[in-house]
Scaffold this active site. Structure first.
Site, PDB file in Angstrom:
ATOM      1  N   GLU A 184       0.843  -1.199   0.000  1.00  0.00           N
ATOM      2  CA  GLU A 184       0.000   0.000   0.000  1.00  0.00           C
ATOM      3  C   GLU A 184       0.878   1.249   0.000  1.00  0.00           C
ATOM      4  O   GLU A 184       1.954   1.236   0.609  1.00  0.00           O
ATOM      5  CB  GLU A 184      -0.903   0.006   1.238  1.00  0.00           C
ATOM      6  CG  GLU A 184      -1.870  -1.173   1.246  1.00  0.00           C
ATOM      7  CD  GLU A 184      -2.781  -1.203   2.480  1.00  0.00           C
ATOM      8  OE1 GLU A 184      -2.711  -0.286   3.313  1.00  0.00           O
ATOM      9  OE2 GLU A 184      -3.567  -2.169   2.579  1.00  0.00           O
TER      10      GLU A 184
ATOM     11  N   HIS B 298      -7.765   1.398   1.914  1.00  0.00           N
ATOM     12  CA  HIS B 298      -7.660   1.007   3.332  1.00  0.00           C
ATOM     13  C   HIS B 298      -8.457   1.955   4.242  1.00  0.00           C
ATOM     14  O   HIS B 298      -7.928   2.474   5.223  1.00  0.00           O
ATOM     15  CB  HIS B 298      -6.192   0.949   3.771  1.00  0.00           C
ATOM     16  CG  HIS B 298      -5.971   0.037   4.943  1.00  0.00           C
ATOM     17  ND1 HIS B 298      -4.827  -0.691   5.116  1.00  0.00           N
ATOM     18  CD2 HIS B 298      -6.759  -0.263   6.019  1.00  0.00           C
ATOM     19  CE1 HIS B 298      -4.913  -1.390   6.250  1.00  0.00           C
ATOM     20  NE2 HIS B 298      -6.084  -1.146   6.807  1.00  0.00           N
TER      21      HIS B 298
HETATM   22  P1  NAI Z   1     -10.290 -10.234  15.834  1.00  0.00           P
HETATM   23  O1  NAI Z   1      -8.988 -10.647  16.413  1.00  0.00           O
HETATM   24  O2  NAI Z   1     -11.353  -9.748  16.722  1.00  0.00           O
HETATM   25  O3  NAI Z   1     -10.896 -11.476  14.997  1.00  0.00           O
HETATM   26  C1  NAI Z   1     -10.151 -12.267  14.135  1.00  0.00           C
HETATM   27  C2  NAI Z   1     -10.792 -13.649  14.091  1.00  0.00           C
HETATM   28  O4  NAI Z   1     -10.117 -14.438  13.102  1.00  0.00           O
HETATM   29  C3  NAI Z   1     -10.674 -14.397  15.407  1.00  0.00           C
HETATM   30  O5  NAI Z   1     -11.947 -14.872  15.790  1.00  0.00           O
HETATM   31  C4  NAI Z   1      -9.705 -15.529  15.099  1.00  0.00           C
HETATM   32  O6  NAI Z   1      -9.958 -16.703  15.842  1.00  0.00           O
HETATM   33  C5  NAI Z   1      -9.959 -15.747  13.626  1.00  0.00           C
HETATM   34  N1  NAI Z   1      -8.864 -16.414  12.918  1.00  0.00           N
HETATM   35  C6  NAI Z   1      -7.526 -16.299  13.125  1.00  0.00           C
HETATM   36  N2  NAI Z   1      -6.852 -17.068  12.253  1.00  0.00           N
HETATM   37  C7  NAI Z   1      -7.772 -17.678  11.483  1.00  0.00           C
HETATM   38  C8  NAI Z   1      -7.687 -18.602  10.429  1.00  0.00           C
HETATM   39  N3  NAI Z   1      -6.503 -19.052   9.976  1.00  0.00           N
HETATM   40  N4  NAI Z   1      -8.841 -19.060   9.884  1.00  0.00           N
HETATM   41  C9  NAI Z   1     -10.050 -18.623  10.346  1.00  0.00           C
HETATM   42  N5  NAI Z   1     -10.195 -17.749  11.355  1.00  0.00           N
HETATM   43  C10 NAI Z   1      -9.066 -17.287  11.914  1.00  0.00           C
HETATM   44  O7  NAI Z   1      -9.928  -9.185  14.712  1.00  0.00           O
HETATM   45  P2  NAI Z   1     -10.870  -8.033  14.135  1.00  0.00           P
HETATM   46  O8  NAI Z   1     -10.795  -6.840  14.999  1.00  0.00           O
HETATM   47  O9  NAI Z   1     -12.193  -8.591  13.822  1.00  0.00           O
HETATM   48  O10 NAI Z   1     -10.064  -7.674  12.786  1.00  0.00           O
HETATM   49  C11 NAI Z   1     -10.053  -8.585  11.691  1.00  0.00           C
HETATM   50  C12 NAI Z   1      -9.126  -8.052  10.609  1.00  0.00           C
HETATM   51  O11 NAI Z   1      -9.563  -6.785  10.140  1.00  0.00           O
HETATM   52  C13 NAI Z   1      -7.675  -7.838  11.032  1.00  0.00           C
HETATM   53  O12 NAI Z   1      -6.835  -8.345   9.997  1.00  0.00           O
HETATM   54  C14 NAI Z   1      -7.512  -6.352  11.073  1.00  0.00           C
HETATM   55  O13 NAI Z   1      -6.190  -5.963  10.781  1.00  0.00           O
HETATM   56  C15 NAI Z   1      -8.445  -5.916   9.971  1.00  0.00           C
HETATM   57  N6  NAI Z   1      -8.895  -4.513  10.066  1.00  0.00           N
HETATM   58  C16 NAI Z   1      -8.985  -3.790   8.907  1.00  0.00           C
HETATM   59  C17 NAI Z   1      -9.406  -2.486   8.930  1.00  0.00           C
HETATM   60  C18 NAI Z   1      -9.524  -1.712   7.668  1.00  0.00           C
HETATM   61  O14 NAI Z   1      -9.422  -0.482   7.703  1.00  0.00           O
HETATM   62  N7  NAI Z   1      -9.774  -2.337   6.546  1.00  0.00           N
HETATM   63  C19 NAI Z   1      -9.714  -1.806  10.204  1.00  0.00           C
HETATM   64  C20 NAI Z   1      -9.680  -2.688  11.355  1.00  0.00           C
HETATM   65  C21 NAI Z   1      -9.253  -3.985  11.274  1.00  0.00           C
END
Ligand code: NAI
Length: 397
Positions: A258, A281
């Site tokens: 990015e 993003h």
């Molecule tokens: P979180 O930690 O609350 O949830 C992530 C989930 O993924 C957990 O339940 C975990 O068990 C699961 N997980 C981990 N590895 C896995 C796998 N190999 N297969 C299936 N499930 C798996 O995280 P949150 O807050 O929900 O964020 C999710 C993603 O969103 C992160 O990558 C974060 O960086 C991204 N994000 C993107 C934003 C954007 O601006 N586009 C803003 C905020 C977050």
């Protein structure tokens, strides 16, 4: 206590911290390293966003700093290890933008299903394409959520109110919300979903999680949404799946590479393809999320500085405690080596003081100890504890 807020952090943070009795200075910019290093001498805590780099050098010159608040999600702009061994706790706001991401995903499902991106561009160019062919409602379709954490589960709740059938796949056992159903394999999820949305963290296991193999397991004519991390999807494979029309469209908010700033050009092999929504993003970038971040980090700083609770710190052992009653509280960060707790308790016992409550959490480098004792003893005890070899920071809250 004095707190310095940099990078024009949302004014809510200043207001909240001032309400709690802190003296707060807010600068609109990120000072250059030398200026920053000397500025910090006057403050017990600093609030930054992503531009300010708190290097080992700056942190070592400011070992008096009690806390750093990252008013954002990421913390890689801070040398967390250097901060920790100096006794400086670092906080962030990892989930304040959850709802913002979830709303964008819902909007993208409707947009992909109605080819809004392409129809909008055409209308701007004076082209009138009024046709129902290939345009669908999202009601009654299957949504597959990969990663049912903070964001995935919010998407689940919102999607059900649109009438979607929600399925999810997660590596850890998660409680289903509403009528959402957990499926046991990624393959099963991919094979039955009309929309697939990714909400996993960036880990070695999620790197290249979606390749041509997974894309081929998706239903023909289905859609993919990635607002998680750029490393999760192999872009070249997605491009091929879009060109072959196996995948009918995608919305991508995060990319393997990015631009570092708004001034830098953005290039991607996905540019120019049909029914592809590309966003810079911005999943979590809303004013509401900025306010929520300001509130969350200010709250963590307040609780750490005034109560001693390290809940939410990313580089510190966690002691999650509330306010103390009539007792006074000594907060001590020490090197984690054998016998420290014994030494501290000997000092307390030699002073004839009674411990009302004591909380200790440790990691491989430091120990974080909170002791509630009678007010009469607190100053003498903290002065003795400071003299121990193991002492990093000791203060009374
Ligand atoms: P979180 O930690 O609350 O949830 C992530 C989930 O993924 C957990 O339940 C975990 O068990 C699961 N997980 C981990 N590895 C896995 C796998 N190999 N297969 C299936 N499930 C798996 O995280 P949150 O807050 O929900 O964020 C999710 C993603 O969103 C992160 O990558 C974060 O960086 C991204 N994000 C993107 C934003 C954007 O601006 N586009 C803003 C905020 C977050």
């Amino acid at each position: 206590m004095n707190i310095l807020l940099l990078e024009n952090i949302h004014s809510t943070a200043k207001e909240k911290l001032e309400e709690q009795g802190f003296k707060v200075d807010l600068l609109t910019y990120s000072p250059a390293p030398e200026e920053l290093s000397s500025l910090l001498a006057k403050y017990q805590a600093v609030g930054i966003r992503s531009k300010t780099k708190l290097t080992k050098d700056i942190l070592d010159k400011n070992k008096h700093l009690l806390a750093v608040g990252c008013f954002c999600i990421g913390t890689n702009q801070v040398d967390l290890e250097a901060a920790k061994v100096n006794g400086t706790a670092v906080f962030n706001a990892p989930h304040s933008n959850t709802r913002s991401v979830a709303e964008l995903v819902i909007a993208e499902m409707v947009a992909l299903s109605r080819q809004l991106g392409d129809r909008n561009s055409m209308a701007h160019e004076g082209k009138w394409l009024k046709s129902a062919v290939g345009a669908n409602e999202i009601r009654g379709k299957n949504l597959g959520i990969i990663g049912y954490g903070h964001i995935g589960s919010q998407v689940s709740v919102l999607a059900e109110s649109f009438g979607l059938n929600v399925l999810f796949y997660d590596v850890t056992k998660k409680l289903s919300l509403g009528n959402a159903k957990s499926v046991s394999t990624l393959k099963e999820l991919l094979s039955i979903s009309d929309f697939v949305t990714l909400h996993v963290p960036e880990t070695p296991e999620t790197k290249d999680m979606i390749t041509s193999e997974e894309l081929s397991q998706m239903k023909k004519g289905s859609y993919l949404i990635n607002a998680s991390r750029g490393s999760v999807v192999v872009i070249a494979d997605l491009v091929a799946a879009l060109k072959s029309e196996h995948i009918k469209g995608c919305a991508v908010d995060v990319f393997p590479k990015e631009p570092a700033s708004n001034e830098e050009m953005f290039t991607s092999p996905l540019q120019g393809l049909k029914n592809v929504i590309l966003t810079p993003h911005i999943g979590g970038s809303t004013e509401e999320a900025q306010v929520a971040i300001a509130e969350e980090v200010s709250d963590s700083l307040d609780k750490f500085l005034k109560v001693g609770s390290s809940a939410g710190a990313v580089n510190f052992p966690i002691v999650d405690i509330g306010k103390h009653g009539s007792a006074k509280r000594i907060v001590n960060v020490h090197e984690n080596k054998p016998g420290v707790l014994g030494e501290i308790n000997s000092i307390i016992s030699a002073a004839g003081a009674n411990i009302d409550a004591q909380f200790l959490a440790t990691d491989d480098k430091i120990g974080y100890l909170v002791i509630d004792v009678h007010a009469d003893h607190v100053d003498g005890l903290s002065q003795s504890i400071v003299k121990l070899d193991s002492n990093i920071i000791t203060r009374v809250v």
